[in-house]
Design an enzyme around this catalytic site. Sequence first.
Site, PDB file in Angstrom:
ATOM      1  N   GLU A 119       0.846  -1.195   0.000  1.00 39.01           N
ATOM      2  CA  GLU A 119       0.000   0.000   0.000  1.00 39.01           C
ATOM      3  C   GLU A 119       0.874   1.234   0.000  1.00 39.01           C
ATOM      4  OE1 GLU A 119      -2.685   0.220   3.294  1.00 39.01           O
ATOM      5  OE2 GLU A 119      -3.979  -1.342   2.522  1.00 39.01           O
ATOM      6  N   GLU A 121     -13.363   6.481  -0.389  1.00 40.50           N
ATOM      7  CA  GLU A 121     -14.329   5.722   0.412  1.00 40.50           C
ATOM      8  C   GLU A 121     -15.250   6.682   1.144  1.00 40.50           C
ATOM      9  OE1 GLU A 121     -12.591   2.111   2.253  1.00 40.50           O
ATOM     10  OE2 GLU A 121     -10.707   2.977   1.557  1.00 40.50           O
ATOM     11  N   LYS A 141     -16.440   6.312   4.977  1.00 42.61           N
ATOM     12  CA  LYS A 141     -15.552   6.488   6.125  1.00 42.61           C
ATOM     13  C   LYS A 141     -15.789   7.867   6.723  1.00 42.61           C
ATOM     14  CE  LYS A 141     -11.728   3.421   5.095  1.00 42.61           C
ATOM     15  NZ  LYS A 141     -10.287   3.321   4.914  1.00 42.61           N
ATOM     16  N   GLU A 156      -8.499   9.667   5.426  1.00 42.01           N
ATOM     17  CA  GLU A 156      -8.715   8.244   5.126  1.00 42.01           C
ATOM     18  C   GLU A 156      -9.728   7.996   4.020  1.00 42.01           C
ATOM     19  OE1 GLU A 156      -7.556   4.952   5.683  1.00 42.01           O
ATOM     20  OE2 GLU A 156      -5.968   6.214   6.415  1.00 42.01           O
TER      21      GLU A 156
END
Length: 98
Positions: A23, A71, A74, A79
């Site tokens: 990652e 995302e 979230k 993040e």
Amino acid sequence: MLDATHAAMEKVGGADVAVVVTESGWPSDGGFAANISNAQTYNQNLINHVGEGTPRRPAPIEAYIFAMFNENQKEAGTERNFGLFYPDEQPVYPISFV
């Protein structure tokens, strides 16, 4: 960091152990220095670099960008903003894999 890992692995007899960058990425929003320009620069430089390898091991590096999609479920912040694409599949910024 990758060359340091390879050097350490060689020192303990693990020269043949494959090292994979699982990652790596940069957020495009949600925090200090998290903006589209920095994310595009980081990820494009990563893509450009992995094909060349490192000074210690000048061969392609197996690496994965975090993440494919932002995302949106979230909590607000960095993040949720690592994706190359928004949840509606539109690109966050242009990127070249060639």
